[in-house]
Scaffold this motif. Structure first.
Motif, PDB file in Angstrom:
ATOM      1  N   ALA A  48      23.021  58.620 -17.381  1.00 42.04           N
ATOM      2  CA  ALA A  48      22.371  58.181 -18.622  1.00 42.04           C
ATOM      3  C   ALA A  48      23.407  57.977 -19.723  1.00 42.04           C
ATOM      4  O   ALA A  48      23.404  56.961 -20.425  1.00 42.04           O
ATOM      5  CB  ALA A  48      21.326  59.205 -19.055  1.00 42.04           C
ATOM      6  N   ALA A  49      24.319  58.941 -19.837  1.00 45.22           N
ATOM      7  CA  ALA A  49      25.331  58.847 -20.892  1.00 45.22           C
ATOM      8  C   ALA A  49      26.249  57.644 -20.668  1.00 45.22           C
ATOM      9  O   ALA A  49      26.574  56.913 -21.606  1.00 45.22           O
ATOM     10  CB  ALA A  49      26.151  60.129 -20.939  1.00 45.22           C
ATOM     11  N   VAL A  57      25.610  54.815 -19.102  1.00 47.07           N
ATOM     12  CA  VAL A  57      24.903  53.560 -19.395  1.00 47.07           C
ATOM     13  C   VAL A  57      24.819  53.373 -20.912  1.00 47.07           C
ATOM     14  O   VAL A  57      25.117  52.299 -21.438  1.00 47.07           O
ATOM     15  CB  VAL A  57      23.493  53.578 -18.773  1.00 47.07           C
ATOM     16  N   ALA A  58      24.450  54.445 -21.623  1.00 45.81           N
ATOM     17  CA  ALA A  58      24.329  54.346 -23.074  1.00 45.81           C
ATOM     18  C   ALA A  58      25.652  53.954 -23.711  1.00 45.81           C
ATOM     19  O   ALA A  58      25.706  53.063 -24.563  1.00 45.81           O
ATOM     20  CB  ALA A  58      23.845  55.673 -23.644  1.00 45.81           C
ATOM     21  N   GLY A  77      24.986  62.474 -16.686  1.00 40.63           N
ATOM     22  CA  GLY A  77      26.195  61.649 -16.729  1.00 40.63           C
ATOM     23  C   GLY A  77      25.890  60.169 -16.604  1.00 40.63           C
ATOM     24  O   GLY A  77      26.483  59.343 -17.298  1.00 40.63           O
TER      25      GLY A  77
END
Lengths: 310, 263
Positions: B85-86, B88-89, B83
């Motif tokens: 990582a997603a 931030v992306a 979650g």
């Protein structure tokens, strides 16, 4: 923002807006960081989107291809009764929640900071406690010789059957749902300029009239947001109706569960689940349009929603 | 003037009644759990810790508690890493389908639990994931992801992009920028997301009911069957344990989140 303004006097060549620091094209860097979203995306696609599509597929292919399962929802008396009962119970819970939450939220706006913090904490308690523990508590409270009935007997209303009835289910569900109305209504009320009400009164409106014609409409977006949320959550509620209610008075989610677990009728369960999902999305879409055009802050789905409601 | 006083008093009385309605049903399980009797009578005529002794010694109860704790820990790690990582992306990039993706990440929050449960059950039957730890972890991760994404995205929106640009301008790689600049700032948000993820898994009933097997039952599922099939007062002790764990963690998450959004 001076940092970003390129100085014309820099001795270096001005940076190419299409390339990043290392001279890579910007879109490549942009795509690269998107890779970080990939694992979560895959989990959601494989274990959320694919199962949902599969369920939709099952609903139009089992036991035979066609829209038979959907036609059966309206044609079958038992199913229709369950759907209507679910809509009715959800409507009752919604009305109770709005009627209780509105004055409560109003109270929150007129008390001192400390009292407001306490009132807020009280509302958040059902949010922050285990759903199973809460539901078990209601089963104990509502049983025939439970506290609620002891109080009713003292009050002279006599023992009333609560467990296994729609009244009991509504009472327990409304407690779980109340925060979902109080929070958006309070948010909407906090944004209302009280001088508008004062102005209406100074122009000759009686307090009640000023309230009804100025304050009430301004707080409407919060009420709409909260009411829809409760309606939506109530339609799909499983745990509380299953434990506090009875199989004879079952609601939609229980009915779906029976179709799957006892009758192994994935077609019918799928059709009901898809219908429930569509109604949910329609209601949420409607409230989004409503609150946006009114320009109010309704407090979104995610505004502090936690603590498992299902 | 008297009108106003009357109104205030009425509202105050109502506030107290609503407070009782909200708080009492939550706390009533605590005294019941310390009852010395084998029933749910309230108030109990004798007191004791027998229900707790049974909860922590009887295999079916203790196992379900351990299963729930282990699952919740794994789900917390998986959901928080994926979650974050997603988030931030998504927060640091712009493209056409972004809104659709944002919607997808929040969708498990909106779709009724029973719909997710039936869909996963139908799919897991074919994939052999019913009653497996893998199945539980994946299903709970789907449900926990939105809470991580909401919390981390909120924390990210409070990060001044100038700081990240400054780090990049001083030669830091994107990973170094994230690790040394962005992450320390969003840590409270990530922490709140992790707590929500834990409680989501620990307290989840509906999906777990569908994908359980007699060999693998979580605590809420064990409690559910206890309420439906038997009159076992041990559930009062189980409720109190669950209540304490979930309330303390969610309270903590609420506080961390409020602090992080103030930054």
């Amino acid at each position: 923002m001076a940092v970003t303004t390129p100085s014309t006097r820099t001795p270096r060549t001005p940076p190419d807006p299409g390339r990043d620091r290392r001279g890579r094209p910007r879109w490549a860097a942009g795509r690269l960081i998107l890779l970080a979203a990939l694992p979560a995306l895959l989990v959601l696609l494989i274990f959320f989107v694919v199962p949902a599509v599969r369920l939709l597929w099952l609903s139009v292919t089992t036991p035979e291809p066609g829209l038979g399962n959907y036609a059966a929802i309206v044609a079958d008396d038992v199913t229709l009764t369950v759907v209507l009962r679910t809509l009715g119970t959800a409507a009752i819970v919604t009305v109770v929640c709005v009627l209780v939450a509105y004055p409560y939220a109003y109270l929150m706006t007129i008390v001192t900071r400390r009292w407001r913090a306490l009132l807020l904490a009280v509302v958040l308690i059902p949010f922050w406690t285990s759903l199973m523990a809460r539901t078990f508590a209601w089963v104990v409270l509502l049983q025939d010789n439970g506290i609620v009935n002891q109080l009713l007997t003292v009050a002279g209303v006599g023992p009333v059957r609560m467990l296994g009835t729609t009244t009991g289910v509504a009472l327990a569900m409304a407690q779980v749902m109340l925060p979902f109305v109080v929070l958006p209504v309070y948010t909407a009320m906090r944004g209302i300029d009280r001088r508008l009400v004062a102005a209406a009164q100074s122009l000759g409106a009686r307090p009640a009239v000023a309230f009804a014609r100025v304050y009430l409409p301004l707080s409407f977006p919060g009420v709409a947001a909260g009411a829809t949320l409760v309606m939506v959550l109530s339609l799909g509620f499983y745990v509380t109706p299953a434990l506090v209610g009875s199989p004879q008075q079952s609601m939609l989610a229980q009915f779906i569960s029976v179709q799957v677990n006892q009758l192994v009728n994935f077609g019918a369960a799928g059709a009901l689940a898809v219908t429930l999902l569509l109604v949910t999305l329609l209601l949420l879409g409607a409230v989004q349009v409503l609150t946006r055009t009114r320009g109010g802050r309704g407090g979104g789905i995610s505004s502090g929603v936690a603590g498992g409601v299902s | 003037m008297t009108d106003g006083v009357l109104l205030r008093r009425t509202l105050a009385v109502l506030g107290v009644l609503v407070g009782i309605w909200l708080v009492v049903p939550t706390l009533i399980v605590v005294p019941i759990s310390f009852s010395g009797e084998n029933s749910f009578a309230f108030p109990p005529s004798s007191w004791g810790v027998g229900h707790y002794v049974r909860f922590f010694t009887e295999r079916s109860w203790l196992n379900s508690l351990l299963v729930s704790l282990q699952l919740a820990l794994i789900v917390t790690v998986v959901a928080t890493v994926l979650g974050t990582a997603a988030s931030v992306a998504l927060a640091r990039s712009r493209f056409r389908a972004k809104r659709a993706l944002d919607g997808l990440f929040l969708a498990p929050l909106i779709v009724p639990g029973i719909v997710v449960a039936v869909a996963l059950y139908a799919t897991f039957l074919g994939w052999g994931l019913i009653g497996t730890p893998t199945g539980f972890v994946l299903a709970h991760t789907v449900l926990a992801l939105p809470f991580v994404v909401v919390n981390v995205t909120a924390a990210l929106s409070a990060v001044d992009p100038v700081l990240e640009r400054a780090a990049a301008g001083l030669g830091a790689s994107s990973w170094a920028t994230f690790r040394q600049v962005t992450f320390p700032i969003i840590r409270p948000g990530v922490g709140a997301g992790a707590l929500f993820a834990f409680v989501t898994s620990f307290d989840e009933v509906v999906v777990s009911l569908f994908i359980q097997s007699p060999q693998l039952q979580t605590l809420p599922v064990r409690m559910f069957t206890s309420v439906t099939n038997e009159v076992d007062p041990t559930i009062a002790a189980a409720s109190t344990v669950v209540l304490v764990v979930s309330t303390v963690l969610l309270g903590l998450a609420g506080l961390t989140r409020r602090r992080s959004s103030r930054v």
